[in-house]
Design a protein around this motif. Structure first.
Motif, PDB file in Angstrom:
ATOM      1  N   SER A 163       0.839  -1.188   0.000  1.00  0.00           N
ATOM      2  CA  SER A 163       0.000   0.000   0.000  1.00  0.00           C
ATOM      3  C   SER A 163       0.878   1.243   0.000  1.00  0.00           C
ATOM      4  O   SER A 163       1.880   1.320   0.714  1.00  0.00           O
ATOM      5  N   ALA A 164       0.504   2.208  -0.825  1.00  0.00           N
ATOM      6  CA  ALA A 164       1.141   3.525  -0.851  1.00  0.00           C
ATOM      7  C   ALA A 164       0.156   4.486  -1.482  1.00  0.00           C
ATOM      8  O   ALA A 164      -0.755   4.070  -2.202  1.00  0.00           O
ATOM      9  N   PHE A 165       0.342   5.762  -1.200  1.00  0.00           N
ATOM     10  CA  PHE A 165      -0.570   6.790  -1.733  1.00  0.00           C
ATOM     11  C   PHE A 165      -2.018   6.498  -1.331  1.00  0.00           C
ATOM     12  O   PHE A 165      -2.956   6.746  -2.082  1.00  0.00           O
ATOM     13  N   ASP A 166      -2.171   5.887  -0.135  1.00  0.00           N
ATOM     14  CA  ASP A 166      -3.493   5.571   0.404  1.00  0.00           C
ATOM     15  C   ASP A 166      -4.274   4.603  -0.481  1.00  0.00           C
ATOM     16  O   ASP A 166      -5.507   4.641  -0.545  1.00  0.00           O
ATOM     17  N   ARG A 167      -3.551   3.694  -1.153  1.00  0.00           N
ATOM     18  CA  ARG A 167      -4.227   2.699  -1.977  1.00  0.00           C
ATOM     19  C   ARG A 167      -3.338   1.470  -2.125  1.00  0.00           C
ATOM     20  O   ARG A 167      -2.121   1.522  -1.955  1.00  0.00           O
TER      21      ARG A 167
ATOM     22  N   LEU B 184      -1.334  -1.222  -4.185  1.00  0.00           N
ATOM     23  CA  LEU B 184      -0.653  -1.182  -5.482  1.00  0.00           C
ATOM     24  C   LEU B 184      -0.525  -2.566  -6.109  1.00  0.00           C
ATOM     25  O   LEU B 184      -0.708  -2.723  -7.310  1.00  0.00           O
ATOM     26  N   ALA B 185      -0.183  -3.574  -5.304  1.00  0.00           N
ATOM     27  CA  ALA B 185       0.075  -4.910  -5.839  1.00  0.00           C
ATOM     28  C   ALA B 185       0.211  -5.857  -4.653  1.00  0.00           C
ATOM     29  O   ALA B 185       0.021  -5.463  -3.498  1.00  0.00           O
ATOM     30  N   ALA B 186       0.543  -7.123  -4.936  1.00  0.00           N
ATOM     31  CA  ALA B 186       0.872  -8.097  -3.901  1.00  0.00           C
ATOM     32  C   ALA B 186       2.274  -8.605  -4.165  1.00  0.00           C
ATOM     33  O   ALA B 186       2.598  -9.019  -5.290  1.00  0.00           O
ATOM     34  N   ILE B 187       3.122  -8.556  -3.152  1.00  0.00           N
ATOM     35  CA  ILE B 187       4.539  -8.902  -3.273  1.00  0.00           C
ATOM     36  C   ILE B 187       4.804 -10.183  -2.489  1.00  0.00           C
ATOM     37  O   ILE B 187       4.576 -10.219  -1.273  1.00  0.00           O
ATOM     38  N   PRO B 188       5.284 -11.259  -3.133  1.00  0.00           N
ATOM     39  CA  PRO B 188       5.532 -12.503  -2.404  1.00  0.00           C
ATOM     40  C   PRO B 188       6.404 -12.287  -1.168  1.00  0.00           C
ATOM     41  O   PRO B 188       7.416 -11.576  -1.224  1.00  0.00           O
ATOM     42  N   PHE B 189       5.971 -12.855  -0.043  1.00  0.00           N
ATOM     43  CA  PHE B 189       6.711 -12.881   1.230  1.00  0.00           C
ATOM     44  C   PHE B 189       6.752 -11.544   1.961  1.00  0.00           C
ATOM     45  O   PHE B 189       7.353 -11.446   3.022  1.00  0.00           O
TER      46      PHE B 189
END
Length: 329
Positions: free
Chosen positions: A50-54, A56-61
């Motif tokens: 999460s960044a910019f109050d939203r 963004l993606a899903a990052i493994p681990f």
């Protein structure tokens, strides 16, 4: 650990943690939370970034890194401020004491840095000099060290709202915190940050800034909540390269989530536009950065989970085992 080592595990993403057998589900930006009737809260840290109050993606681990990095710090700062942790039944899971979260996020900054709309550097570049109740002189350079660490509080945004800058006078004038609460919170935050800077320096790092969340328990005691000094809540720089890079005007070498933020900012206005899909190689490189952060900060080797078991299945199994051993009272 490099991206080649992580490639076989790229499918192991915990993007969400909906567990129908658990009660009172609340989904935050990064965590899925469940409130048990006896006052415990189960917090499952997913791989959402999460960044910019939203989101963004899903990052493994990423969730495992955040949980285990916060554990490292919680165990080293309990003498400064009590925290909410009761148990760690899974690498992605904390069982904590349920708190009434205070409506102020306490951000401590040691440098003129940042990329978001609430950062001191963004506001300084826009021409502001009175920021968060602090006076900044003309002529400061990006990433310059401040004379002393300062607190730059914001509102605690609930349900997807946006954080808003605050001053001490506004916190007290609006009744967000009492004078006693603000004194305890601000003193604890500065002490936690000082401890973090010392430990980070021992590992060749600069803890440039961080944010803390506090809550109150049933007795009104102020308790540290959420996470502490993780790559999501903090900005770390490598100390060895910092002087030369600062002198040349280059950005500090880091492994915090500015890697993803900067990729997004280069392609859109993240506060107005749709976020473009982040490529797989950027996702995997970000996973490697998070793991490198964990290993550098803690001095421990990151343990990759069993690739044969889906992350949500493992989380569910470990929570069930914990609740069987510690049933709801």
């Amino acid at each position: 650990m490099n991206t080649a080592d992580l490639a076989p595990h790229a499918h192991q993403v915990l993007a969400e943690a909906t567990l129908p057998d658990l009660p009172n589900h609340y989904r935050g930006k990064v965590r899925d939370n469940y409130d048990l009737p006896d006052g415990r809260r189960i917090l499952i840290t997913t791989d959402r970034i999460s960044a910019f109050d939203r989101a963004l993606a899903a990052i493994p681990f990423k969730g495992q890194v955040l949980t285990q990095t916060a554990r490292f710090w919680f165990e080293r700062t309990g003498d400064i401020c009590p925290n909410h942790v009761l148990a760690y039944p899974d690498p992605n899971v904390v069982v904590g004491q349920r708190l009434e979260i205070l409506p102020v996020e306490v951000v401590v900054r040691g440098y003129l840095a940042g990329t978001t709309s609430t950062s001191v550097l963004t506001r300084y570049r826009a021409g502001e000099r009175d920021i968060y109740g602090h006076r900044f002189p003309d002529g400061m350079r990006p990433n310059e060290r401040l004379p002393v660490p300062i607190i730059t509080p914001t509102t605690k945004a609930f349900d997807g709202g946006h954080d808003e800058p605050l001053t001490e006078a506004e916190i007290l004038g609006r009744g967000l915190l009492t004078e006693q609460q603000w004194r305890v919170v601000s003193e604890a935050a500065l002490a936690l940050f000082a401890r973090g800077q010392v430990v980070a320096a021992e590992r060749g790092l600069i803890l440039a800034d961080t944010k803390y969340e506090f809550g109150t328990d049933g007795d009104g005691r102020i308790v540290l909540a959420d996470e502490i000094h993780t790559p999501d809540s903090s900005r770390y720089w490598f100390a060895q390269s910092f002087p030369e890079r600062f002198a040349s005007g280059a950005a500090p070498e880091s492994f915090d989530k500015d890697f993803v933020r900067n990729w997004v900012v280069a392609r859109c206005d993240p506060y107005r536009d749709s976020i473009p899909e982040i490529p797989a190689d950027v996702i995997l490189e970000t996973a490697a950065i998070y793991i490198r952060a964990y290993e550098t900060i803690t001095g421990s080797t990151f343990a990759l989970p069993d690739p044969a078991e889906a992350p949500l299945d493992r989380v569910s199994r470990n929570i069930a085992a914990y609740l069987a051993a510690h049933p709801v009272g």
